[in-house]
Write a protein that holds these residues in place. Structure first.
Motif, short mmCIF file in Angstrom:
data_model
loop_
_atom_site.label_atom_id
_atom_site.label_comp_id
_atom_site.label_asym_id
_atom_site.label_seq_id
_atom_site.Cartn_x
_atom_site.Cartn_y
_atom_site.Cartn_z
N ASP A 442 0.82 -1.21 0.00
CA ASP A 442 0.00 0.00 0.00
C ASP A 442 0.86 1.26 0.00
O ASP A 442 0.45 2.30 -0.53
CB ASP A 442 -0.99 0.01 1.16
N GLN A 446 0.35 4.08 -2.87
CA GLN A 446 0.07 5.49 -2.59
C GLN A 446 1.13 6.40 -3.20
O GLN A 446 0.85 7.53 -3.59
CB GLN A 446 -0.01 5.72 -1.08
N LEU A 450 -1.44 4.54 -7.67
CA LEU A 450 -2.83 4.99 -7.86
C LEU A 450 -2.97 5.81 -9.13
O LEU A 450 -3.86 5.57 -9.94
CB LEU A 450 -3.28 5.80 -6.64
N ASN A 474 -2.79 -4.31 1.72
CA ASN A 474 -3.20 -3.13 2.48
C ASN A 474 -3.07 -3.44 3.98
O ASN A 474 -3.94 -4.07 4.57
CB ASN A 474 -4.64 -2.76 2.11
N VAL A 503 -6.60 3.77 2.49
CA VAL A 503 -7.19 4.29 1.25
C VAL A 503 -8.11 3.23 0.66
O VAL A 503 -7.81 2.03 0.71
CB VAL A 503 -6.07 4.66 0.25
N TYR A 505 -8.71 1.58 -2.16
CA TYR A 505 -8.09 1.34 -3.46
C TYR A 505 -9.08 0.73 -4.46
O TYR A 505 -9.12 1.13 -5.63
CB TYR A 505 -6.89 0.40 -3.30
#
Length: 597
Positions: A442, A446, A450, A474, A503, A505
């Motif tokens: 993750d 980030q 993304l 995550n 987040v 995702y």
């Protein structure tokens, strides 16, 4: 209409067989962009969300195609952004060409907008070849040398083209003094060591009873020969991470990855061998190789600049891996007993049992080892796999069984965060008919994954097989560094640096019109993978994983792990008593999954 310098640059790229260029626009390359319009987007301009991603995509394209990767960026900030991806190419020995703009010649030296000393900026990363085009007659030689050098030395090269030069009418070099003509042909060649060197290497290998082989990406073109020499020597074969797809893990003597992220049988192979043969690898961690004086060594590498510096080898064979092995194998005496071979195979079988048990251990909510272990049986036979740096690379290295036809890679020597998703995108342009899977933490997602899902959404219809699956571990933690702090520094997890936001995702993927699946329970893991593999386009599969699952090093002893657990329990009080007790239980559970050796 006259041919401009920018037109000729694209024409020369086409002549070299370049069919994709990864880039981001800017006014420093407006001339090139106009030429792309006149050339009807040939070679195809692939627009990333950031120049660093353009460079990573060029690296991924080159790694998985074996062809030149090309990226383009504007002057100043665009050129600066390319650097991390180009260093990834440099350290992993990948042929990549960067074409960058520069301010007009009339403004150079005047502290003009976006004026950066690009020669100084690129002189290390593109040290093998960097040149600024100031007059049309420098072309095509500058392009040809940049491409030949990138191929021959497996490195990044750079061409700088000021904005006004891009707009000049092209005129070729003439048959005059101080003009440099050029040609397109790049004939294949094969380097082989001398017969004397081969004889000396064979004498060392024939004297060994417990032979270990270490292969890297340089052995990729010699798969059959590596298998043959391993069988003749009755040797075990360990793989550097960049060589993970060189040999099938289904072979009983292949011990898997080596190093901190590697396997126990690879560690045992190096610890107990009396002879080491390294083929096409510059694996840097000496502590995971045989003790000095305990094993005799032979190395095969095509680059004389890279030989003899990882281990005190007695013979360094400079040559192509396939051609060298073809000449070396007939000199090998196969008269060896089966004891060492049987021990290596038994260690591999035992380790697979350990991995199975570790994957089945409970976690809160999901064991990340189980996430990767569950994928293994579902992998398509022609899949391309990328992994990002971080704890996800541990599970990639240990739980995925490479089979014939599969490809995989990550950022090996630079070990930078962020290439997992752009590598996969580059791979999709190299092989649009094959599925790609990116295994990403993750933190890396980030950092830049993304945004690059937008690129995947933009080009999904360009791929014959549109599947690009991004799996996110995550755990809301920069997990690899957290565990390094615990194991190496005896320090608790420093939450202000390690804890990252949660987040959504999968929801982000769905907002782009892509498949997005959030997996919160172990019993849904396999269904999550199947949803991605059955999707009709790119997919994000988000697994909520447990940050307390330890990436145990292959060389760790039972006593060392108990000490690490005690240090964690003592130092992680800032996480609260309930979390602390949960971490204690988790460590105890995973310690039982690791053999007391």
């Amino acid at each position: 209409m006259s041919t401009k310098v920018s037109d000729h640059i694209l024409q020369r790229l086409r002549n070299w067989g370049v069919d994709h260029v990864f880039g981001y626009p800017g006014d420093g390359i407006n001339g090139l962009l106009a030429a792309w319009g006149r050339a009807e987007n040939q070679p195809r301009f692939v627009q990333s969300r950031h120049e660093e991603m353009s460079a990573f995509e060029a690296v991924g394209y080159a790694k998985f195609s074996g062809r030149l990767g090309v990226c383009v960026a504007t002057s100043g900030p665009g050129a600066i952004h390319l650097l991390n991806g180009l260093y990834d190419a440099k350290l992993d020995h990948v042929p990549v060409l960067a074409i960058v703009g520069q301010t007009h010649r009339t403004a150079m030296g005047g502290s003009y907008q976006q004026e950066v000393d690009l020669h100084t900026l690129f002189k290390d990363v593109a040290s093998d070849f960097i040149e600024t085009v100031t007059v049309p007659e420098q072309l095509p030689n500058v392009i040809d040398r940049a491409i030949r050098t990138a191929y021959a030395r497996r490195c990044p090269t750079a061409i700088i083209v000021p904005g006004d030069v891009q707009e000049l009418d092209y005129s070729p070099p003439t048959h005059e003094f101080k003009m440099v003509p050029s040609s397109l042909d790049r004939s294949s060649w094969t380097a082989v060591p001398s017969q004397d060197a081969l004889q000396r290497a064979a004498e060392i290998l024939n004297s060994g009873d417990k032979v270990a082989i270490l292969v890297g990406q340089g052995a990729a073109g010699a798969r059959a020969e590596v298998e043959r020499i391993a069988e003749v020597l009755k040797a075990g074969v360990a793989k550097a991470l960049l060589g993970k797809d060189v040999l099938s893990d289904e072979l009983p003597y292949v011990t898997g990855s080596i190093g901190l992220l590697g396997t126990r049988p690879s560690y045992e192979l190096m610890r107990d061998c009396d002879t080491l043969l390294t083929i096409g690898s510059s694996f840097p961690y000496t502590q995971f190789m045989p003790g000095f004086g305990k094993a005799r060594g032979v190395q095969i590498d095509i680059d004389p600049h890279m030989v003899g510096m990882r281990y005190p080898y007695e013979v360094n064979l400079v040559g192509d891996a396939k051609a060298t092995l073809e000449r070396l194998i007939p000199l090998i005496d196969p008269a060896r007993g089966p004891e060492w071979y049987d021990t290596v195979c038994d260690n591999v079988t035992r380790w697979r049992g350990v991995m199975e048990r570790r994957a089945q251990l409970s976690a809160d909510p999901i064991n990340p080892e189980y996430v990767t272990h569950a994928l293994d049986a579902l992998l398509p036979e022609n899949v391309i796999i990328t992994a990002d740096s971080g704890s996800a690379a541990n599970w990639y290295a240990r739980h995925l069984t490479m089979r014939p036809g599969m490809r995989s890679s990550l950022s090996g020597t630079l070990a930078t965060m962020g290439p997992g998703v752009p590598y996969a995108i580059g791979a999709k342009f190299a092989h649009p008919d094959r599925p790609a899977i990116a295994l990403v933490g993750d933190g890396a997602m980030q950092m830049n994954g993304l945004a690059e899902m937008i690129t995947a959404a933009k080009y999904r219809h360009a791929w014959e097989d549109p599947r690009l699956i991004v799996a996110i571990y995550n755990n809301r933690d920069l997990n690899q560094v957290t565990w390094e702090m615990r194991a190496m520094e005896g320090a608790p997890s420093f939450l202000p640096s390690q804890e990252i936001p949660d987040v959504q995702y999968a929801a982000f993927a769905r907002s782009l019109g892509l498949t997005g699946v959030r997996v919160e329970k172990p019993e849904d893991v396999e269904a999550g993978w199947r949803a991605g593999l059955e999707a009709d386009g790119p997919a994000v599969i988000e697994f909520l994983t447990d940050s307390a699952v330890p990436p145990i090093p292959p060389h760790a002893t039972w006593e060392q792990m108990e000490a690490t657990a005690a240090s964690i329990l003592k130092g992680d009080a800032d996480r609260g008593s309930m979390i602390k007790q949960g971490l204690k239980a988790k460590m105890q559970e995973f310690l039982t999954g690791h053999e007391k050796k």
